[in-house]
Design a protein around this motif. Structure first.
Motif, short mmCIF file in Angstrom:
data_model
loop_
_atom_site.label_atom_id
_atom_site.label_comp_id
_atom_site.label_asym_id
_atom_site.label_seq_id
_atom_site.Cartn_x
_atom_site.Cartn_y
_atom_site.Cartn_z
N ILE A 30 1.10 -1.50 -0.21
CA ILE A 30 0.06 0.06 -0.14
C ILE A 30 1.09 1.70 0.04
CG2 ILE A 30 -1.36 1.19 1.21
CD1 ILE A 30 -3.18 -1.02 2.07
N LYS A 31 1.90 1.39 0.81
CA LYS A 31 2.67 1.94 0.84
C LYS A 31 3.88 2.77 -0.23
CE LYS A 31 6.47 4.54 3.79
NZ LYS A 31 7.74 4.16 2.25
N LYS A 32 3.63 1.61 -1.43
CA LYS A 32 4.70 1.70 -2.58
C LYS A 32 3.33 1.95 -3.17
CE LYS A 32 9.17 -0.01 -2.50
NZ LYS A 32 9.94 0.68 -2.94
N LYS A 33 2.32 1.60 -3.54
CA LYS A 33 0.93 2.91 -4.51
C LYS A 33 0.56 4.05 -3.99
CE LYS A 33 -3.23 2.16 -3.68
NZ LYS A 33 -5.07 1.29 -3.94
N ARG A 34 1.11 4.17 -2.93
CA ARG A 34 0.96 5.66 -2.14
C ARG A 34 2.43 6.98 -3.15
NH1 ARG A 34 -0.28 4.67 2.25
NH2 ARG A 34 2.70 4.66 3.45
N GLU A 35 3.31 5.54 -3.10
CA GLU A 35 4.63 6.66 -3.22
C GLU A 35 4.54 6.63 -4.46
OE1 GLU A 35 6.74 5.19 -1.32
OE2 GLU A 35 6.70 6.23 0.55
N ALA A 36 3.77 5.60 -5.36
CA ALA A 36 4.67 5.79 -7.22
C ALA A 36 4.62 6.67 -7.61
CB ALA A 36 3.06 4.78 -7.64
N LYS A 37 5.62 7.48 -8.28
CA LYS A 37 6.18 8.00 -9.31
C LYS A 37 5.93 7.67 -10.54
CE LYS A 37 8.75 10.40 -5.37
NZ LYS A 37 10.40 10.66 -5.45
N PRO A 38 5.07 8.42 -11.60
CA PRO A 38 5.23 8.30 -13.38
C PRO A 38 6.41 8.24 -13.68
CG PRO A 38 4.19 10.92 -13.06
CD PRO A 38 4.83 9.77 -11.17
N PHE A 39 6.65 7.44 -15.07
CA PHE A 39 7.56 7.52 -15.72
C PHE A 39 7.53 8.19 -16.34
CE2 PHE A 39 6.93 2.70 -13.94
CZ PHE A 39 8.98 2.42 -14.01
N ARG A 40 8.20 9.48 -16.61
CA ARG A 40 8.08 9.90 -17.80
C ARG A 40 10.00 9.98 -18.82
NH1 ARG A 40 6.42 15.24 -14.62
NH2 ARG A 40 5.97 14.21 -12.18
N LYS A 41 9.50 11.22 -20.01
CA LYS A 41 10.14 11.43 -20.92
C LYS A 41 11.59 10.59 -20.44
CE LYS A 41 11.72 13.71 -24.59
NZ LYS A 41 11.62 15.46 -25.83
N GLY A 42 12.35 9.94 -21.19
CA GLY A 42 13.74 9.43 -20.93
C GLY A 42 13.76 8.02 -20.01
N GLN A 43 13.06 7.99 -19.14
CA GLN A 43 12.63 6.17 -18.55
C GLN A 43 11.87 4.96 -19.28
OE1 GLN A 43 11.13 8.74 -15.33
NE2 GLN A 43 12.65 7.85 -14.25
N GLU A 44 11.82 5.25 -20.47
CA GLU A 44 10.96 4.10 -21.89
C GLU A 44 11.88 2.89 -21.26
OE1 GLU A 44 10.53 8.51 -23.41
OE2 GLU A 44 12.60 6.74 -22.61
N ALA A 45 13.42 2.84 -20.64
CA ALA A 45 13.80 1.66 -20.68
C ALA A 45 13.26 0.90 -19.56
CB ALA A 45 15.47 1.57 -20.73
N ASP A 46 13.67 1.97 -18.07
CA ASP A 46 13.03 1.63 -17.43
C ASP A 46 11.58 1.08 -16.55
OD1 ASP A 46 15.43 2.83 -15.69
OD2 ASP A 46 14.94 4.58 -15.73
N LEU A 47 10.76 1.79 -17.30
CA LEU A 47 8.97 1.23 -18.06
C LEU A 47 8.92 0.05 -18.08
CD1 LEU A 47 6.56 1.64 -17.61
CD2 LEU A 47 6.38 2.77 -19.46
N LYS A 48 10.32 -0.27 -19.48
CA LYS A 48 10.03 -2.05 -19.71
C LYS A 48 10.26 -2.77 -18.98
CE LYS A 48 9.79 -4.80 -23.59
NZ LYS A 48 7.98 -5.27 -23.70
N LYS A 49 10.98 -2.49 -18.07
CA LYS A 49 11.22 -3.07 -17.09
C LYS A 49 10.85 -3.59 -16.00
CE LYS A 49 16.48 -2.46 -17.51
NZ LYS A 49 17.83 -2.53 -16.65
N GLU A 50 9.78 -2.80 -16.22
CA GLU A 50 8.52 -2.51 -15.10
C GLU A 50 7.45 -3.84 -15.82
OE1 GLU A 50 7.35 -1.62 -11.39
OE2 GLU A 50 9.12 -1.72 -11.93
N PHE A 51 7.36 -3.47 -16.91
CA PHE A 51 6.34 -3.90 -17.65
C PHE A 51 6.62 -5.83 -17.64
CE2 PHE A 51 4.41 -0.10 -20.19
CZ PHE A 51 3.86 0.16 -19.28
N ASN A 52 7.61 -6.19 -17.98
CA ASN A 52 9.03 -6.87 -17.72
C ASN A 52 7.81 -7.82 -16.68
OD1 ASN A 52 9.64 -7.02 -20.57
ND2 ASN A 52 11.43 -6.77 -19.55
N LYS A 53 8.09 -7.05 -15.27
CA LYS A 53 8.03 -7.61 -14.06
C LYS A 53 6.66 -8.53 -13.94
CE LYS A 53 11.60 -5.01 -11.88
NZ LYS A 53 11.62 -4.12 -10.73
#
Length: 528
Positions: A30-53
């Motif tokens: 719940i804390k992770k959800k509350r503190e979630a930050k958006p992926f922004r321009k330049g973080q495409e590779a990081d977001l891809k890793k998140e989707f892989n998980k």
């Protein structure tokens, strides 16, 4: 607009509804959800890793096992903070730490099967051994004799004293029962009536009995300790205090050692929270039939069969069908035209919702999506009037527009519903036309709905049109006479059209279907 989305945007694209539907199990998730930050321009590779998980958890046969473990993980933040500040934990808190270690060991085995590099728990076998020196492998905690020779000695003497007291009391009890031919209860008591004066006097004079209670009818007698029992009980009291002192020293030592593992435990908590939040998103993706979007660097949004989740649920509850929408935004500015009730605002909200979901590392409700990441997402709809601030509908629109334009030089998604619809048509058209011209050269995607003709008569502006009404036969049309039936005949799909002087005008058709008198309808057609 200093954040990814304003509160107004969050409300208008129903993101609060969505986050409420994403349900981690533990306090850490719940804390992770509350503190979630958006992926922004330049973080495409990081977001891809998140989707892989997320995809790994969707496909993992161990997801249910991990969920079962998460259900047994309790919040130990406060307990850990107490050790950090050199406070001594009590037995309940030590049990919490031990239980956390047990669940961590279980989860560590399951997470290994996923082979996700940054989702690996760190086993701490030495900490578990500290909390279970007898190696009983039980989900309980006790201050074992193994912790201290002195503690073991004290407890052994206590047990011997307890045993001796029991033997002595049993002997007294048997003597009293035999002497008077009576049976004492489990509390070594007997109740007699005050009317039995002779027996009451005899019991009162007995060296082995004492009065422990009475009322207006009865007297309660209980066996009395002799001097040997009194001495043993005094010794027991001393031993109990010594045991408490020694147990405190043991707890103090264990608490100090736990403090040494603080960083490792917090690291595991962080991974458990992330795992919990990832599984919550995986569950939500399956529940909503959402898919992994393709993330690109170029300025683009392509959505096939996109759905607005909250509206879809609302329609389902009313047993109505939701019509998914396709949209492909290839230019900096796109105009959506069509009559009221044609779903233009719903399309805007759907676009914003899907872009925001992707930005927050979530799968999106459609059959396919390809889009870029944004630094800001902004939406302005016609119901943003602020009475408290003394703003008219148009005033609120202009305030919102100012916020959007301030960030238009950045990678933004700007969604505007009926810009300048709250002022006179000539000025409204002029403002809308000027805003379109201003935004078409910016590095953002702007989608606006409008009733104004000629707004999209520009080769640099994409023109999307709601397919609109497919009318029934004229005889059936006059029988409808109910605006609730219009959705049956409305085609909400967005069709790309080349420049037209006029936008579709279904308002008269809708008025006719709603049952407005034909005389009014005919006059309106003549005026048009």
């Amino acid at each position: 607009m200093t954040s990814f989305m304003t509160e107004n945007t969050i409300k208008n694209i129903d993101m609060n509804y969505i986050f409420n539907e994403v349900r981690p199990i533990t306090e850490y998730g719940i804390k992770k959800k509350r503190e979630a930050k958006p992926f922004r321009k330049g973080q495409e590779a990081d977001l891809k890793k998140e989707f892989n998980k997320i995809r790994a958890f969707i496909e993992s046969p161990r997801r249910r096992d991990i969920i079962d473990v998460l259900k047994h993980i309790k919040n130990i933040y406060e307990t850990l903070e107490r050790t950090k500040h050199n406070q001594v934990l009590d037995e309940v808190e030590l049990f919490e730490i031990k239980n956390f270690q047990i669940q961590t060991e279980k989860m560590e085995k399951y997470l290994k099967t996923l082979s996700i590099d940054d989702l690996k728990l760190t086993p701490i076998p030495q900490l578990y051994k500290l909390l279970d020196p007898a190696n009983e492998r039980m989900n309980t905690f006790y201050i074992y004799d193994d912790y201290s020779e002195k503690l073991k000695s004290i407890r052994d003497e206590k047990k011997a004293a307890e045993k001796n007291i029991g033997v002595l009391k049993k002997a007294i009890k048997e003597e009293v029962e035999k002497k008077y031919g009576i049976k004492l209860n489990l509390k070594d008591e007997i109740t007699i009536s005050k009317s039995e004066q002779e027996k009451a006097e005899e019991f009162s004079n007995d060296a082995n009995l004492r009065i422990c209670g009475e009322n207006y009818l009865n007297i309660i007698f209980k066996i009395k300790n002799n001097s040997e029992i009194d001495e043993l009980e005094k010794r027991m009291e001393i031993l109990k205090n010594e045991e408490d002192d020694e147990e405190f020293k043991v707890r103090q030592k264990i608490s100090k050692e736990i403090k040494g593992y603080y960083d490792l435990i917090m690291s595991n908590i962080n991974i458990i929270g992330e795992t919990d939040y990832l599984i919550a998103r995986a569950n939500f993706a399956q529940k909503t039939r959402s898919v992994e979007p393709e993330i690109v660097h170029e300025l683009e949004i392509t959505i096939k069969s996109g759905r607005n989740l909250k509206l879809e649920k609302s329609l389902k509850e009313k047993r109505k069908e939701y019509m998914p929408i396709d949209v492909s935004l290839r230019k900096n500015v796109a105009c959506i035209t069509g009559a009221n009730m044609g779903g233009k605002t719903v399309s805007l909200r759907m676009i914003g919702q899907i872009a925001a979901l992707a930005g927050y590392g979530m799968f999106v409700p459609c059959e396919y999506a390809k889009l870029c990441l944004f630094d800001h997402i902004f939406i302005s709809v016609g119901d943003d009037q602020s009475i408290e601030k003394g703003l008219s509908t148009f005033g609120a629109e202009i305030v919102n527009l100012k916020e959007a334009l301030e960030y238009s030089a950045e990678r933004c998604l700007i969604l505007i519903d009926e810009l300048a619809g709250g002022t006179n048509p000539k000025e409204g058209y002029a403002i809308t036309k000027a805003v379109v011209k201003y935004l078409k050269s910016k590095s953002c995607i702007t989608v606006l709905t409008t009733h104004y003709d000629n707004v999209a008569n520009d080769e640099d502006v994409q023109n999307l049109q709601v397919a609109g009404l497919t009318l029934p036969d004229s005889d059936d049309l006059f029988k409808i006479n109910n605006i609730e039936q219009i959705s049956k005949y409305m085609d909400y799909r967005l069709i790309e059209v080349k420049y037209k002087n006029d936008i579709p005008k279904d308002a008269i058709k809708i008025a006719r279907m709603a049952g407005i008198p034909e005389e009014v309808i005919n006059d309106a057609e003549n005026y048009l």
